[in-house]
Motif scaffolding. Structure first.
Motif, mmCIF file in Angstrom:
data_model
loop_
_atom_site.group_PDB
_atom_site.id
_atom_site.type_symbol
_atom_site.label_atom_id
_atom_site.label_comp_id
_atom_site.label_asym_id
_atom_site.label_seq_id
_atom_site.Cartn_x
_atom_site.Cartn_y
_atom_site.Cartn_z
ATOM 1 N N ASP A 436 -12.012 7.205 -12.628
ATOM 2 C CA ASP A 436 -12.916 8.357 -12.634
ATOM 3 C C ASP A 436 -12.579 9.315 -11.501
ATOM 4 N N ASN A 437 -12.217 8.778 -10.330
ATOM 5 C CA ASN A 437 -11.849 9.629 -9.207
ATOM 6 C C ASN A 437 -10.566 10.403 -9.490
ATOM 7 N N VAL A 438 -9.592 9.743 -10.115
ATOM 8 C CA VAL A 438 -8.348 10.426 -10.473
ATOM 9 C C VAL A 438 -8.634 11.569 -11.442
ATOM 10 N N GLU A 472 8.338 12.503 -8.997
ATOM 11 C CA GLU A 472 8.057 12.129 -7.619
ATOM 12 C C GLU A 472 7.063 13.093 -6.974
ATOM 13 N N LYS A 473 7.186 14.375 -7.304
ATOM 14 C CA LYS A 473 6.217 15.350 -6.775
ATOM 15 C C LYS A 473 4.828 15.071 -7.326
ATOM 16 N N LEU A 474 4.739 14.740 -8.604
ATOM 17 C CA LEU A 474 3.444 14.442 -9.211
ATOM 18 C C LEU A 474 2.795 13.242 -8.533
ATOM 19 N N LYS A 475 3.575 12.199 -8.270
ATOM 20 C CA LYS A 475 3.043 11.024 -7.596
ATOM 21 C C LYS A 475 2.453 11.394 -6.232
ATOM 22 N N LYS A 476 3.199 12.173 -5.454
ATOM 23 C CA LYS A 476 2.744 12.541 -4.119
ATOM 24 C C LYS A 476 1.499 13.421 -4.169
ATOM 25 N N ASP A 477 1.443 14.330 -5.158
ATOM 26 C CA ASP A 477 0.262 15.187 -5.295
ATOM 27 C C ASP A 477 -0.983 14.360 -5.626
ATOM 28 N N ILE A 478 -0.804 13.357 -6.483
ATOM 29 C CA ILE A 478 -1.933 12.497 -6.843
ATOM 30 C C ILE A 478 -2.400 11.709 -5.627
ATOM 31 N N ILE A 479 -1.477 11.108 -4.895
ATOM 32 C CA ILE A 479 -1.836 10.324 -3.710
ATOM 33 C C ILE A 479 -2.565 11.199 -2.692
ATOM 34 N N ARG A 480 -2.093 12.424 -2.507
ATOM 35 C CA ARG A 480 -2.739 13.329 -1.548
ATOM 36 C C ARG A 480 -4.187 13.610 -1.938
ATOM 37 N N ARG A 481 -4.421 13.824 -3.235
ATOM 38 C CA ARG A 481 -5.767 14.190 -3.682
ATOM 39 C C ARG A 481 -6.740 13.016 -3.675
ATOM 40 N N ARG A 483 -6.576 10.432 -1.587
ATOM 41 C CA ARG A 483 -6.514 9.727 -0.305
ATOM 42 C C ARG A 483 -7.904 9.504 0.291
ATOM 43 N N HIS A 484 -8.747 10.527 0.268
ATOM 44 C CA HIS A 484 -10.071 10.397 0.882
ATOM 45 C C HIS A 484 -10.883 9.303 0.196
ATOM 46 N N PHE A 485 -10.842 9.268 -1.121
ATOM 47 C CA PHE A 485 -11.585 8.236 -1.862
ATOM 48 C C PHE A 485 -11.129 6.842 -1.451
ATOM 49 N N HIS A 486 -9.834 6.656 -1.352
ATOM 50 C CA HIS A 486 -9.304 5.315 -1.061
ATOM 51 C C HIS A 486 -9.435 4.944 0.408
ATOM 52 N N SER A 487 -9.644 5.916 1.256
ATOM 53 C CA SER A 487 -9.802 5.616 2.682
ATOM 54 C C SER A 487 -11.076 4.831 2.950
ATOM 55 N N ARG A 488 -12.016 4.844 2.000
ATOM 56 C CA ARG A 488 -13.291 4.165 2.177
ATOM 57 C C ARG A 488 -13.353 2.837 1.420
ATOM 58 N N ARG A 489 -12.232 2.381 0.914
ATOM 59 C CA ARG A 489 -12.224 1.164 0.119
ATOM 60 C C ARG A 489 -11.527 0.034 0.877
ATOM 61 N N TYR A 490 -11.837 -1.218 0.471
ATOM 62 C CA TYR A 490 -11.182 -2.376 1.070
ATOM 63 C C TYR A 490 -9.688 -2.362 0.754
ATOM 64 N N MET A 491 -8.926 -3.099 1.532
ATOM 65 C CA MET A 491 -7.473 -3.060 1.399
ATOM 66 C C MET A 491 -7.011 -3.428 -0.005
ATOM 67 N N HIS A 492 -7.650 -4.449 -0.600
ATOM 68 C CA HIS A 492 -7.188 -4.897 -1.913
ATOM 69 C C HIS A 492 -7.562 -3.923 -3.026
ATOM 70 N N GLU A 493 -8.326 -2.868 -2.719
ATOM 71 C CA GLU A 493 -8.755 -1.891 -3.728
ATOM 72 C C GLU A 493 -7.981 -0.577 -3.641
#
Length: 545
Positions: A436-438, A472-481, A483-493
């Motif tokens: 959903d976040n993606v 490769e650019k698409l992958k990096k753009d997705i990770i950048r967008r 990032r904030h959501f995943h910064s609040r999750r446990y390591m295994h998530e």
């Protein structure tokens, strides 16, 4: 009190609503391929007579094949056309047990295996499958247009009255596969009687004294449209047949204007298309705003589509169900902030039992849900509890569907049990939240996505791209967008490295036949080698020197 069936409902409805329109059948206005149609009316009286004509035809044909009454008969049909409806109901009216298959099952061997397991004695098939049914182990007959054959002049036996509630009325199959094959879903007459009650409750007309007009939501080879039709019949509702399940927004406009469609019932995937189109089509938006109900099923609407619909005054309603039980939960509907929270359909007996807590369950969702995860369980005493072969050892049917109770008796869907994958250390991960976040942050980049990683250290994201961005650019753009959501999750998530984003061609992710849902476990199987490379369990020979 005798058990009701879909056939007794049709007989009763044809007497009560004889001259009302039961079906509207599309006919092209011209042969120019412009997609313009008009719809021909079939009254309730005519519908019943057509079903009885079909029953006489099939009684004659199956008698010639020495197929005894009450045998299981396979029907491999598209299930959307009016003629398909007549074949399915005609076989039942002739006193046989229909075993229903969709045209989307790709391998005839799967169908033959399912027929063997159900004890089917004959297969009726759509003419387009003439080249692939020759290996069938039982006799086969083509599903002809019954109006092109002489009407068989023979009396029909009375509608079959079951002696026991656990006698089998029909056989469906699941739209997804387990161990390479769909599961059989035998439907008893007791179960069918309960389905009739539920269908009646969810199909009450929006305005007393006025006939509702709905559209087929799918194939009659699946429970969704079977239940929809049973509900429509009980209230004298008119059913419009579209030209295809994923009908265009242009065709939707025609059905609203020409057929008087006032209740739109669709799988969420297809409804989303109309909602997206309405953003740039004021005419379509106005027509959607004028509907008495916009009911979606199959899966949740994408959050941005739901928000758009709410802001623009569409009367959304959510129906939750599955093949084994039919409809189970329904929302109140309307425009209120809690209008899409689900409640059990009246007359059912369900349990909502806690499951193992996870870190994701403690997070706040869009609806500010902060409650334990509960699994929906259909109790054995509920009339819609499916066949014994599908129940667990405790006698109940465990759906695997997870909810949070947001208010007494009101529930918010939190995904299926298989949406909560376990990592290699048995910690749980809410894949649906990541997806959903993606979709929310990368909607301009991602056409569809799915999170997998069962038994892996962390999840991986598979993406079907929306445009032609380099991988490769698409992958990096997705990770950048994200990032904030995943910064609040446990390591295994977390997904924080571009190597855990896998770009695949559009349409390549495995989907269910009926609703178009991506099948998470099938993705794991299909792309196992790719996943092994991502997680470093096998060498990547493409980059080895």
């Amino acid at each position: 009190m005798p058990l009701r069936t879909h056939l007794t409902v049709l007989q009763w409805s044809a007497a009560l609503y004889a001259d009302s329109v039961a079906y509207k059948i599309p006919k092209p206005v011209s042969d120019d391929g412009q997609g313009q149609y008009h719809w021909e009316d079939v009254t309730y009286r005519e519908f019943l007579l057509n079903v009885e004509r079909s029953a006489r035809y099939w009684t004659s044909m199956l008698t010639k094949q020495s197929i005894p009454p009450h045998s299981v008969v396979g029907l491999w049909l598209g299930g959307l056309a009016y003629m398909d409806v007549l074949h399915i109901l005609g076989i039942a009216r002739a006193g046989y047990i229909p075993q229903l298959f969709s045209l989307r099952l790709p391998n005839p061997e799967i169908i033959f295996e399912l027929m063997k397991r159900a004890g089917a004695k004959l297969l009726i098939y759509d003419v387009s499958y003439a080249d692939v049914v020759h290996g069938c182990h039982v006799p086969t007959l083509v599903a002809v247009d019954i109006f092109s054959t002489p009407d068989v002049q023979a009396p029909l036996a009375a509608i079959f009255t079951p002696e026991r509630s656990d006698d089998i009325a029909m056989v469906f199959h699941t739209s997804g596969s387990t161990m390479g094959s769909p599961k059989l879903v035998p439907c008893t007459y007791g179960w069918l009687d309960s389905i009739i009650s539920k269908a009646n409750a969810i199909s009450v007309p929006c305005q007393p004294g006025r006939q509702d007009v709905i559209v087929c939501m799918g194939s009659m080879c699946h429970i969704g449209q079977t239940l929809t039709l049973i509900g429509a019949l009980q209230h004298g509702t008119c059913t419009v047949q579209p030209t295809q399940i994923a009908f265009s927004s242009g065709e939707l406009k025609q059905m609203i204007r020409q057929c008087g469609l006032n209740r739109l019932t669709q799988f969420a995937t297809f409804l989303s298309m109309h909602l997206r189109n309405s953003r740039n089509d004021p005419d379509l938006l106005a027509l959607l705003q004028g509907l008495d109900e916009v009911l979606f099923a199959g899966l949740a609407l994408p959050q941005d589509d739901e928000d758009w619909a709410r802001r623009n005054g569409l009367l959304l309603r959510n129906l939750f169900g599955n093949t084994e039980c039919g409809a189970m939960l329904i929302s109140v509907g309307g425009r209120g902030s809690d209008s899409l929270f689900l409640r059990p359909i009246e007359g059912t007996k369900y349990g909502f039992f806690p499951v193992t807590p996870s870190s994701a369950a403690e997070e706040t969702t869009h609806y500010n849900v902060n409650a334990p995860l509960l699994e929906l369980v259909i109790l054995s005493e509920s009339g819609d509890c499916p066949h014994m072969s599908l129940r667990q050892a405790d006698g109940h049917f465990h759906t695997g569907d997870l909810f949070s109770e947001v208010a007494p008796g009101r529930y918010f869907f939190r995904g299926r049990d298989d949406d909560w994958i376990k990592s290699e250390n048995s910690l749980r991960c809410d894949t649906r939240a990541i997806e959903d976040n993606v979709r929310a942050t990368c909607g301009d980049l991602v056409a569809e996505c799915v999170v997998v990683g069962y038994g892996r250290p962390s999840p991986a994201l598979f993406v079907e791209p929306k445009g032609a961005i380099e991988g490769e650019k698409l992958k990096k753009d997705i990770i950048r967008r994200i990032r904030h959501f995943h910064s609040r999750r446990y390591m295994h998530e977390r997904i924080v490295d571009a190597k855990f984003v896998v770009i695949v061609p559009k349409g390549s992710l495995p989907r269910t036949a009926t609703k178009g849902n991506i099948r998470r476990r099938a993705v794991e199987e299909k792309f196992k080698e790719e996943l092994d490379r991502v997680y470093g369990t096998v060498p990547d020979f493409r980059t080895s020197s």
